[in-house]
Design a protein around this motif. Structure first.
Motif, PDB file in Angstrom:
ATOM      1  N   ASP A  19       0.899  -1.016  -0.071  1.00 57.30           N
ATOM      2  CA  ASP A  19       0.078   0.061  -0.135  1.00 57.30           C
ATOM      3  C   ASP A  19       0.980   1.244  -0.004  1.00 57.30           C
ATOM      4  O   ASP A  19       1.573   1.525   1.002  1.00 57.30           O
ATOM      5  CB  ASP A  19      -0.931  -0.136   1.385  1.00 57.30           C
ATOM      6  N   TYR A  20       0.732   2.013  -1.095  1.00 57.63           N
ATOM      7  CA  TYR A  20       1.596   3.149  -1.223  1.00 57.63           C
ATOM      8  C   TYR A  20       3.120   3.081  -1.267  1.00 57.63           C
ATOM      9  O   TYR A  20       3.911   4.142  -1.431  1.00 57.63           O
ATOM     10  CB  TYR A  20       1.442   4.176  -0.232  1.00 57.63           C
ATOM     11  N   ILE A  67       6.337   2.622  -3.194  1.00 53.79           N
ATOM     12  CA  ILE A  67       7.035   2.870  -4.432  1.00 53.79           C
ATOM     13  C   ILE A  67       7.774   1.656  -4.945  1.00 53.79           C
ATOM     14  O   ILE A  67       7.834   1.241  -6.030  1.00 53.79           O
ATOM     15  CB  ILE A  67       7.968   4.154  -4.321  1.00 53.79           C
ATOM     16  N   THR A  83       5.220  -0.975  -6.353  1.00 54.34           N
ATOM     17  CA  THR A  83       4.773  -0.695  -7.786  1.00 54.34           C
ATOM     18  C   THR A  83       5.745  -0.596  -8.796  1.00 54.34           C
ATOM     19  O   THR A  83       5.511  -1.121  -9.916  1.00 54.34           O
ATOM     20  CB  THR A  83       3.872   0.786  -7.850  1.00 54.34           C
ATOM     21  N   LYS A 108      -1.089   3.208  -7.643  1.00 62.41           N
ATOM     22  CA  LYS A 108      -0.366   3.155  -6.411  1.00 62.41           C
ATOM     23  C   LYS A 108      -0.893   1.559  -5.898  1.00 62.41           C
ATOM     24  O   LYS A 108      -1.483   0.764  -6.176  1.00 62.41           O
ATOM     25  CB  LYS A 108      -1.218   4.070  -5.366  1.00 62.41           C
ATOM     26  N   GLU A 113      -1.889  -1.342  -3.248  1.00 62.44           N
ATOM     27  CA  GLU A 113      -2.966  -1.406  -2.186  1.00 62.44           C
ATOM     28  C   GLU A 113      -2.543  -2.587  -1.145  1.00 62.44           C
ATOM     29  O   GLU A 113      -1.453  -3.072  -1.216  1.00 62.44           O
ATOM     30  CB  GLU A 113      -4.194  -1.751  -2.873  1.00 62.44           C
ATOM     31  N   HIS A 122      -3.293  -3.273  -6.881  1.00 65.43           N
ATOM     32  CA  HIS A 122      -2.895  -2.125  -7.253  1.00 65.43           C
ATOM     33  C   HIS A 122      -4.214  -1.425  -7.509  1.00 65.43           C
ATOM     34  O   HIS A 122      -5.395  -1.821  -7.880  1.00 65.43           O
ATOM     35  CB  HIS A 122      -1.956  -1.986  -8.277  1.00 65.43           C
TER      36      HIS A 122
END
Length: 445
Positions: free
Chosen positions: A167-168, A170, A173, A198, A200, A206
């Motif tokens: 979650d959030y 970097i 992702t 982003k 999750e 995501h």
């Protein structure tokens, strides 16, 4: 259409997809050769079997629908192209898409078509000098397995693209950025206003976000995005799911942000002089809350949808509203032109046209009846004494089918059609022996 015709004539486009959105929220339609499209479809139209709005998720013909049956011969519906939806599909070679409304041979709208249901509610808004702006936030779970591998595994023991909560994150992702980047860039090139992506909470989960738009455009774009994300994932040798609850961890949501404006663009939900919500906004919220249980079938249209509603899951279980409170079913955010309601009930499996139509119909009920907004819920909504979100599809079906507000807004034909859809799903589920039952009972009972 002129620009598309020029691209076909020059050879830049050789395939045109004509598509509509079915009851389950899927794009259905035809792929046409560009030359055939120009010579025989533009100005004339094309057709498709009316069973496409009367099947289950497996495309089985099922009983109980008034609009089509074996006795009626399963005739055709007209695909009425909406030229405002023409777009290139850059992830597919030389391909464009046109989204369609559905009409009968005499050009009457097919009332049970999801796009027609939303357009009916937008017409009701227009009669009052109002327009709806909306944005949908879709979560998905990405797996490293292809769709074919997932099928062979019976969707068990799949490998999520991330092995922990990103979650959030970097880094999280970045691990799947080749796919996320392709989705973002292809969606932008296809005419969607991309915000970003982003991580999750669920493993491999995501969210790709898009800017708000008028409600019909938002629904059209939403349907294109869901289909495109699956196609692009397949091109990467991966699979994605928009199931509301794909496993025991966090489900996939589809939070819907909505506000109304005057047809001249004026703010009607915010008083700039008082820097506060208007009475219309409060009545809108009151109406959406008052009708949320009645319309839950449109927010949660599948058996699996109801497994997402769990305490402490960031999916709501009670019907209350709060200021920037993510435990509430209705979360109010923003000020001024950004003031909007976030409906946290729908899952990612919701049909966007139906969910948006339900919110508009509920909001109009509150505005027309001048419903008073209850006090704000502060603290933990999961522990509140507010009315509960229906916890099963059967309960939601009964609320939907017996609601005078739903029937007044949608009409008997639409209500009976979608109640039958629920009946078909419930009957299929109740007749199925599940893995859970086998594990629980094969040896131990």
């Amino acid at each position: 259409m002129e620009a598309l015709s020029q691209r076909i004539e020059s050879g830049d486009v050789d395939t045109v997809v004509l598509a509509f959105t079915d009851m389950q929220g899927r794009l259905q339609g035809k792929r046409l050769h560009g030359r055939y499209f120009l010579d025989h479809v533009v100005g004339h139209g094309t057709e498709g079997c009316n069973y496409l709005l009367a099947v289950d998720v497996d495309m089985n013909t099922v009983d109980g629908y008034a609009m089509t049956s074996w006795e009626q011969g399963y005739g055709d519906m007209e695909f009425a192209m909406d030229e405002q939806t023409i777009r290139l599909l850059p992830w597919l070679p030389a391909t464009a898409m046109v989204q369609c409304d559905l009409e009968w041979a005499d050009h009457r709208p097919v009332a049970a078509s999801p796009r027609a249901i939303l357009k009916t509610q937008l017409d009701r808004l227009a009669e009052r000098g109002l327009v709806a702006l909306a944005g949908t936030e879709l979560e998905l779970v990405i797996y490293d397995d292809t769709y074919e591998e997932a099928w062979r595994k019976r969707y068990q023991d799949l490998t999520p693209a991330n092995q922990y909560n990103v979650d959030y994150s970097i880094l999280g992702t970045t691990r799947v950025e080749p796919l996320l980047r392709d989705i973002r860039n292809h969606m932008y090139a296809a005419g969607l206003d991309v915000e970003g992506a982003k991580g999750e909470c669920n493993f491999g989960q995501h969210e790709v976000g898009f800017l708000f738009n008028d409600a019909l455009t938002t629904a059209d774009n939403h349907a294109v995005y869901k289909n495109a994300a699956k196609e692009i994932a397949a091109q990467h040798g991966k699979s994605v799911t928009f199931m509301a609850k794909p496993n025991q961890r966090e489900g996939n949501s589809c939070h819907i942000h909505m506000s109304f404006r005057g047809d001249d663009g004026e703010l009607v939900f915010w008083d700039k002089e008082k820097d506060a919500r208007t009475p219309m906004y409060d009545r809108f919220i009151a109406g959406v809350l008052a009708t949320a249980a009645d319309f839950t079938l449109f927010f949660a249209p599948n058996i699996n949808s109801y497994k997402r509603f769990a305490d402490g899951s960031f999916a709501p279980t009670t019907l209350g509203w709060g200021l920037d409170n993510r435990t509430c079913a209705m979360r109010l955010v923003g000020r001024g032109a950004g003031a909007r309601t976030e409906n946290r009930i729908p899952g990612a499996d919701a049909n966007p046209y139906l969910a948006l139509a339900a919110m508009i119909a509920g909001g109009l009920h509150g505005i027309d009846e001048e419903l008073e907004l209850e006090p704000e819920l502060t603290g933990n909504a999961y522990a509140s004494d507010k009315p509960r979100v229906p916890s099963t599809m059967g309960a939601a079906r009964e609320r939907f089918h017996t609601s005078a507000v739903v029937r007044a807004a949608l009409g008997d034909e639409v209500v009976e059609h979608y109640a039958n859809m629920a009946d078909i799903e419930l009957a299929a589920y109740n007749a199925t022996v599940t893995d859970w039952e086998l594990v629980r009972g094969f040896e131990r009972l």
